[in-house]
Enzyme design. Structure first.
Site, short mmCIF file in Angstrom:
data_model
loop_
_atom_site.label_atom_id
_atom_site.label_comp_id
_atom_site.label_asym_id
_atom_site.label_seq_id
_atom_site.Cartn_x
_atom_site.Cartn_y
_atom_site.Cartn_z
N ASP A 1 9.58 14.98 9.98
CA ASP A 1 9.50 14.73 8.77
C ASP A 1 7.69 14.88 8.25
O ASP A 1 7.26 14.16 7.68
CB ASP A 1 10.22 13.28 8.22
CG ASP A 1 9.80 12.95 6.53
OD1 ASP A 1 9.73 13.54 6.62
OD2 ASP A 1 9.97 12.00 6.10
N ILE B 1 0.84 -1.93 0.22
CA ILE B 1 0.24 -0.01 0.24
C ILE B 1 0.74 1.46 0.22
O ILE B 1 0.20 2.59 -0.56
CB ILE B 1 -1.64 0.29 0.84
CG1 ILE B 1 -0.04 -0.31 2.32
CG2 ILE B 1 -1.97 -1.41 1.16
CD1 ILE B 1 -1.72 -0.07 4.05
N GLY B 2 1.60 1.04 0.21
CA GLY B 2 2.49 2.46 0.26
C GLY B 2 3.94 2.15 0.54
O GLY B 2 4.91 1.27 0.65
N ASN C 1 3.11 11.53 5.51
CA ASN C 1 2.92 10.85 5.99
C ASN C 1 1.66 11.67 6.98
O ASN C 1 1.60 11.54 8.48
CB ASN C 1 4.20 11.65 7.22
CG ASN C 1 5.95 10.81 6.67
OD1 ASN C 1 5.60 9.98 5.89
ND2 ASN C 1 7.14 11.72 6.74
N GLY D 1 11.71 1.53 3.60
CA GLY D 1 11.20 0.49 3.16
C GLY D 1 9.56 -0.26 2.76
O GLY D 1 9.17 1.09 1.88
P1 ADP Z 1 8.54 5.72 4.76
O1 ADP Z 1 9.20 6.03 6.68
O2 ADP Z 1 9.62 4.58 4.09
O3 ADP Z 1 8.12 6.80 4.58
P2 ADP Z 1 6.06 5.96 6.05
O4 ADP Z 1 5.30 4.96 7.78
O5 ADP Z 1 5.65 7.00 5.79
O6 ADP Z 1 6.97 5.28 5.32
O7 ADP Z 1 4.94 4.81 4.62
C1 ADP Z 1 4.92 4.82 3.41
C2 ADP Z 1 3.71 4.81 2.60
O8 ADP Z 1 3.02 3.82 3.20
C3 ADP Z 1 2.73 6.37 3.07
O9 ADP Z 1 2.97 7.52 2.76
C4 ADP Z 1 1.11 6.24 3.06
O10 ADP Z 1 0.87 6.29 1.60
C5 ADP Z 1 1.31 5.02 3.26
N1 ADP Z 1 0.80 4.02 4.67
C6 ADP Z 1 1.93 3.64 5.90
N2 ADP Z 1 0.85 4.00 7.19
C7 ADP Z 1 -0.17 3.30 6.46
C8 ADP Z 1 -1.16 3.25 7.44
N3 ADP Z 1 -1.68 3.01 8.42
N4 ADP Z 1 -2.45 2.80 6.74
C9 ADP Z 1 -2.67 3.33 5.17
N5 ADP Z 1 -0.90 3.62 4.35
C10 ADP Z 1 -0.16 3.82 5.07
MG MG Z 2 6.97 8.36 5.09
MG MG Z 3 10.13 8.35 6.93
#
Ligand code: ADP
Ligand code: MG
Ligand code: MG
Length: 368
Positions: free
Chosen positions: A168, A43-44, A173, A49
């Protein structure tokens, strides 16, 4: 000092729970058991990661953030921030637990489990959906509320929540909840702050992330970060101001997609990231630094906004106050939250007067 000692103690407890437990899947939160987890689709993608949808029961999905081997520092940091006392808040994503296991290729894989928000991040939502005024306000106020909670030191009985800087804040986010309020996620860079001190859990392990200002997302970096001029002697205030600058850009993104701000609702702009109009979809450090620090430029407001509407004027002022070049002149996140209440009142009053004068563009009615 007492706060810091308690926090260190808490982190040690969390860490020892993780390292003493020999199960392949080790969950830190009782209500969630990773053993029942089925990994579904991606999903992302983030920098460190991949985030997956996981199913724990037919009607219960979770988000699974899988950190790659090189990013375990961010995993430890993210976990420790979510495990701080009193981190439960409607505008901060719910942390369910974490585990460590041997993944494919025999590498250790770290995972964080979070409440799953099917709508996804606010950036993707804005690309596909314009907002009306009430959804815009709900979104803006809720993200400000989440950030102000994160920034606030709280004591409840024996529990102490330190002030936390996110470091960030950006529209990827921030997640959209089913009621269209927002919640903040991705605590990979977040940091406990206390006056001139900052605490990084398990310092040695987190050497890479221990620098105060070389993190974040370039597009959202405040001028003082781009110039390497953050006042580290007052790091608590300085890091909160850096978050508020990033919040101003998110508010700008929300505002540019709100059709009720425009003279005619079919005029709303297409979604653009901050500075995308000026620098394109991929930005480089020097051009951004030149624009934001030397030229003191900020994203432009659409020309076709209803200029005379007092609520819209206050909104504009709020965003401008949050991206002030002088970091100390910026609003606090608490103040931004309050401004949204004021804007709502102004909007309602203008609506009544628009109805009385038969003006539905809002252009001619000014309430002082
Ligand atoms: P990173 O630290 O690698 O940037 P994130 O925690 O920001 O990772 O997550 C990357 C993407 O995954 C987010 O931009 C969002 O689109 C999706 N995502 C993260 N957490 C959730 C969640 N709890 N529910 C739905 N989508 C999520
Ligand atoms: Mg992020
Ligand atoms: Mg991050």
């Amino acid at each position: 000092l007492i706060v810091m000692r308690m926090l260190c103690q808490r982190q040690k407890e969390v860490q020892s729970r993780l390292s003493n437990d020999s199960d392949e899947c080790r969950s830190l939160v009782d209500c969630f058991d990773a053993k029942d987890l089925k990994i579904m689709e991606i999903i992302g993608h983030g920098r460190y990661g991949t985030v997956w949808r996981g199913a724990v029961a037919p009607d219960r999905d979770v988000a699974v953030k899988v950190f790659n081997q090189q990013s375990q520092n961010y995993f430890f940091n993210e976990r420790d921030i979510y495990c701080l006392p009193l981190m439960d808040h409607p505008n901060i994503v719910v942390y369910l637990g974490c585990d460590e296991r041997i993944g494919h290729n025999e590498f250790v894989e770290h995972r964080v489990f979070l409440n799953y928000h099917p709508i996804g991040c606010i950036q993707d939502y804005l690309r596909n959906n314009p907002l009306d005024w009430s959804v815009f306000c709900k979104m803006g106020q809720s993200v400000a509320r989440g950030l102000s909670y994160l920034h606030t030191y709280i004591k409840k009985g024996d529990y102490l929540k330190p002030a936390v800087a996110h470091r960030d804040i950006n529209s990827r986010n921030i997640l959209v909840k089913s009621d269209l309020s927002l919640c903040i996620c991705d605590m990979g860079f977040a940091m406990q702050i206390d006056g001139a001190h900052y605490v990084f859990s398990g310092e040695q392990q987190h050497a890479e992330t221990s620098s105060l200002t070389d993190v974040g997302t370039l597009r959202y970096m405040a001028p003082e970060v781009l110039e390497g001029a953050v006042n580290l002697r007052e790091c608590e205030a300085a890091l909160k101001q850096v978050d508020v600058y990033a919040l101003s850009l998110v508010l700008w993104e929300l505002a540019t997609r709100c059709f009720d701000l425009c003279v005619s609702s079919n005029k709303v702009s297409l979604y653009k990231m901050p500075f995308e109009a000026e620098l394109g979809p991929h930005i480089d450090f020097e051009r951004l630094q030149n624009l934001v620090c030397r030229l003191k430029a900020r994203p432009l407001f659409p020309e076709f906004w209803r200029e005379n509407n007092p609520a819209i004027r206050l909104l504009r002022e709020t965003i401008e106050d949050c991206w002030d070049q002088d970091s100390e002149a910026r609003l606090t996140a608490v103040c931004v939250e309050e401004r949204f209440t004021e804007m709502t009142i102004l909007w309602e009053r203008t609506k009544d007067s628009d109805a009385a004068t038969g003006d539905n563009t809002g252009n001619s009615s000014v309430i002082t």
